[in-house]
Design an enzyme around this catalytic site. Sequence first.
Site, PDB file in Angstrom:
ATOM      1  N   GLY A  33       0.840  -1.202   0.000  1.00 33.06           N
ATOM      2  CA  GLY A  33       0.000   0.000   0.000  1.00 33.06           C
ATOM      3  C   GLY A  33       0.866   1.238   0.000  1.00 33.06           C
ATOM      4  O   GLY A  33       1.080   1.866   1.037  1.00 33.06           O
ATOM      5  N   GLY A  37       1.793  10.503  -0.856  1.00 33.34           N
ATOM      6  CA  GLY A  37       0.885  11.066   0.152  1.00 33.34           C
ATOM      7  C   GLY A  37       0.308  10.045   1.112  1.00 33.34           C
ATOM      8  O   GLY A  37      -0.350  10.404   2.082  1.00 33.34           O
ATOM      9  N   TYR A 220     -15.824  -0.590   6.726  1.00 37.01           N
ATOM     10  CA  TYR A 220     -14.416  -0.309   7.039  1.00 37.01           C
ATOM     11  C   TYR A 220     -14.067  -0.883   8.415  1.00 37.01           C
ATOM     12  O   TYR A 220     -13.031  -1.534   8.582  1.00 37.01           O
ATOM     13  CB  TYR A 220     -14.201   1.206   6.999  1.00 37.01           C
ATOM     14  CG  TYR A 220     -12.793   1.664   7.306  1.00 37.01           C
ATOM     15  CD1 TYR A 220     -11.762   1.493   6.388  1.00 37.01           C
ATOM     16  CD2 TYR A 220     -12.491   2.291   8.518  1.00 37.01           C
ATOM     17  CE1 TYR A 220     -10.466   1.933   6.664  1.00 37.01           C
ATOM     18  CE2 TYR A 220     -11.204   2.731   8.807  1.00 37.01           C
ATOM     19  CZ  TYR A 220     -10.198   2.558   7.880  1.00 37.01           C
ATOM     20  OH  TYR A 220      -8.917   2.988   8.166  1.00 37.01           O
TER      21      TYR A 220
HETATM   22  N1  LIG Z   1      -5.152   8.131   7.408  1.00 33.11           N
HETATM   23  C1  LIG Z   1      -5.734   7.888   8.573  1.00 33.11           C
HETATM   24  O1  LIG Z   1      -6.183   8.794   9.298  1.00 33.11           O
HETATM   25  C2  LIG Z   1      -5.859   6.492   9.065  1.00 33.11           C
HETATM   26  C3  LIG Z   1      -6.493   6.271  10.293  1.00 33.11           C
HETATM   27  C4  LIG Z   1      -6.608   4.971  10.760  1.00 33.11           C
HETATM   28  C5  LIG Z   1      -6.084   3.932  10.018  1.00 33.11           C
HETATM   29  N2  LIG Z   1      -5.484   4.172   8.809  1.00 33.11           N
HETATM   30  C6  LIG Z   1      -4.937   3.024   8.079  1.00 33.11           C
HETATM   31  O2  LIG Z   1      -3.673   3.375   7.571  1.00 33.11           O
HETATM   32  C7  LIG Z   1      -3.388   2.599   6.400  1.00 33.11           C
HETATM   33  C8  LIG Z   1      -2.852   3.488   5.311  1.00 33.11           C
HETATM   34  O3  LIG Z   1      -3.888   4.364   4.895  1.00 33.11           O
HETATM   35  P1  LIG Z   1      -3.613   5.810   4.294  1.00 33.11           P
HETATM   36  O4  LIG Z   1      -4.232   6.774   5.226  1.00 33.11           O
HETATM   37  O5  LIG Z   1      -2.197   5.974   3.926  1.00 33.11           O
HETATM   38  O6  LIG Z   1      -4.554   5.755   3.005  1.00 33.11           O
HETATM   39  P2  LIG Z   1      -4.181   5.953   1.459  1.00 33.11           P
HETATM   40  O7  LIG Z   1      -3.429   7.215   1.269  1.00 33.11           O
HETATM   41  O8  LIG Z   1      -5.463   5.784   0.724  1.00 33.11           O
HETATM   42  O9  LIG Z   1      -3.195   4.740   1.173  1.00 33.11           O
HETATM   43  C9  LIG Z   1      -3.656   3.419   1.071  1.00 33.11           C
HETATM   44  C10 LIG Z   1      -2.751   2.651   0.151  1.00 33.11           C
HETATM   45  O10 LIG Z   1      -3.347   1.373  -0.122  1.00 33.11           O
HETATM   46  C11 LIG Z   1      -3.399   1.200  -1.541  1.00 33.11           C
HETATM   47  N3  LIG Z   1      -4.508   0.355  -1.959  1.00 33.11           N
HETATM   48  C12 LIG Z   1      -5.830   0.634  -1.922  1.00 33.11           C
HETATM   49  N4  LIG Z   1      -6.542  -0.365  -2.471  1.00 33.11           N
HETATM   50  C13 LIG Z   1      -5.645  -1.306  -2.863  1.00 33.11           C
HETATM   51  C14 LIG Z   1      -5.766  -2.551  -3.515  1.00 33.11           C
HETATM   52  N5  LIG Z   1      -6.959  -3.036  -3.921  1.00 33.11           N
HETATM   53  N6  LIG Z   1      -4.646  -3.265  -3.751  1.00 33.11           N
HETATM   54  C15 LIG Z   1      -3.438  -2.776  -3.382  1.00 33.11           C
HETATM   55  N7  LIG Z   1      -3.252  -1.587  -2.790  1.00 33.11           N
HETATM   56  C16 LIG Z   1      -4.351  -0.860  -2.532  1.00 33.11           C
HETATM   57  C17 LIG Z   1      -3.609   2.622  -2.056  1.00 33.11           C
HETATM   58  O11 LIG Z   1      -3.372   2.704  -3.451  1.00 33.11           O
HETATM   59  P3  LIG Z   1      -4.130   3.842  -4.333  1.00 33.11           P
HETATM   60  O12 LIG Z   1      -3.393   5.106  -4.090  1.00 33.11           O
HETATM   61  O13 LIG Z   1      -4.004   3.320  -5.707  1.00 33.11           O
HETATM   62  O14 LIG Z   1      -5.547   3.897  -3.841  1.00 33.11           O
HETATM   63  C18 LIG Z   1      -2.595   3.348  -1.212  1.00 33.11           C
HETATM   64  O15 LIG Z   1      -1.301   3.136  -1.686  1.00 33.11           O
HETATM   65  C19 LIG Z   1      -4.699   1.873   6.064  1.00 33.11           C
HETATM   66  O16 LIG Z   1      -4.627   0.547   6.526  1.00 33.11           O
HETATM   67  C20 LIG Z   1      -5.751   2.631   6.853  1.00 33.11           C
HETATM   68  O17 LIG Z   1      -6.847   1.819   7.192  1.00 33.11           O
HETATM   69  C21 LIG Z   1      -5.359   5.423   8.318  1.00 33.11           C
END
Ligand SMILES: NC(=O)c1ccc[n+]([C@@H]2O[C@H](COP(=O)([O-])OP(=O)(O)OC[C@H]3O[C@@H](n4cnc5c(N)ncnc54)[C@H](OP(=O)(O)O)[C@@H]3O)[C@@H](O)[C@H]2O)c1
Length: 338
Positions: A33, A37, A220
Site C-alpha cells: 500500500g 501522500g 471499514y
Molecule cells: N489516514 C488515517 O487517518 C488512518 C487512520 C486509521 C487507520 N489508517 C490506516 O492506515 C493505512 C494506510 O492508509 P492511508 O491513510 O495511507 O490511506 P491511502 O493514502 O489511501 O493509502 C492506502 C494505500 O493502499 C493502496 N490500496 C488501496 N486499495 C488497494 C488494492 N486493492 N490493492 C493494493 N493496494 C491498494 C492505495 O493505493 P491507491 O493510491 O491506488 O488507492 C494506497 O497506496 C490503512 O490501513 C488505513 O486503514 C489510516
Amino acid sequence: MTTFPSFGAETSGSEVAAAFSEQVRGKHVLVVGVSPGSLGEHMAEAIASHKPELLLLASRSLEKINTVISQIRTKEASKNVEIRAINLDLSSLESVRTAAQEINSLTPKLDVVINNAAINVPDRQLTKDGLEMHFATNHIGLFLLTNLLLPKIEEAAKATEKKGATRIVNVTSAGHRLSPIRFSDYNFERTELPVDERPPPGLPLSIVHPDKPYSSFLGYAQSKTANILFSVSLTEKLKGKGIVSYSVHPGSIWTGLSRNLDEEGQSMIKQTSKVWKNGDQGAATALVAALDPSLDEPQGAYMSDCQLAQAAEFAIDGKVAERLWHLSEKLVGQDFIL
Ligand SMILES: NC(=O)c1ccc[n+]([C@@H]2O[C@H](COP(=O)([O-])OP(=O)(O)OC[C@H]3O[C@@H](n4cnc5c(N)ncnc54)[C@H](OP(=O)(O)O)[C@@H]3O)[C@@H](O)[C@H]2O)c1
C-alpha cells in the site's frame, strides 16, 4: 514494553527509523500500500534511509509506486538502496496470487512485512470474487498474501538469533471499535444480526440504520477488526518460530483514504479526532511495531501512538481470531495449517 516510553503521538517515522537504524540495516522489508501522500510512502522513505538490503513496495498502481521510488532516490541516504515495485490488487484473489509469486521470486527472505494498504468506499461494492469490498481488500487479500509469503518470512526468522525480531505488522484503525466480525453476514446483506455481531449501541443513524444493512463506516470497521484478529492469530501460530505480529492504529492523518467519501462522510471523519498527525508521524507506530527490539509480547498486541494499547475485546479474542482464520481460508479456497 517498548524501548522508548517517550515516543508518542508527535513522534515521526523518521525519528523511529533513526532510533532503530540497526534493525533496518541488511533487512528485506515489504511495504504493502504505497502511493504518494499515503502512510506507506512515509514508511518506505523512513526505512529506505537506513540501509535495508532490499525494499519491496507492493500496491495497485505501479506508476504511483514509481513516483514514490523517484522521491526516495532524491535523498542521499537512500539513493543506492535496492527497491522493487510489485503490482498488486488486493481486491482480486488472482492478482494476490500473482503478486505473491513475484515477491517470492524476488527475495530469499522477508524480515518485515507491513500490511498497510486499505480502502474506504462509500457504496456497498462486491469484488469479482463476490466479497464486500472493504473485507476483501483490507483483510482477505492481505490474509492470502501474507500466508503465501510465509515461507520467506520463516526463512528470515531462521536466519536471525533474536526470537520475535521477524515481524508482520497489520495497519488497522481505532475505527475497528464500530464493528465486530459479522460472521453470519460479512457481505452486509441483513439487518438482523446475532448479539455478538452487532455494532456497539448508541451509534448515530448515519452509521447504523435499522433498515440499511450497509454503511461505509461499518464496512471499514469490520475489516479493521479483522486486521487485529489476524495479528492475534499470526502471533499465536508463529511465535514458536520467532515471528510476531502487531496491529497498529496510525492515528488520524489526512491522506487519500477518505477521498471516495461524500461531503457528509468526509465531515464525519474530520470529527473523529482532535489531533491530526502529519504523514511522517502517521508512519511512526507501524515502524515501532516493525523494528523495536524491546517489544516482546507473546500474545502479539495492538499499538497506538507508538505504545502498546487496548483494542476492543471482540478484536483480541483468540477464539474469534481462530474463527476468522477459518472463514478467511474458506473464502480464499486454501487452508493454511501453520
Ligand atoms: N489516514 C488515517 O487517518 C488512518 C487512520 C486509521 C487507520 N489508517 C490506516 O492506515 C493505512 C494506510 O492508509 P492511508 O491513510 O495511507 O490511506 P491511502 O493514502 O489511501 O493509502 C492506502 C494505500 O493502499 C493502496 N490500496 C488501496 N486499495 C488497494 C488494492 N486493492 N490493492 C493494493 N493496494 C491498494 C492505495 O493505493 P491507491 O493510491 O491506488 O488507492 C494506497 O497506496 C490503512 O490501513 C488505513 O486503514 C489510516
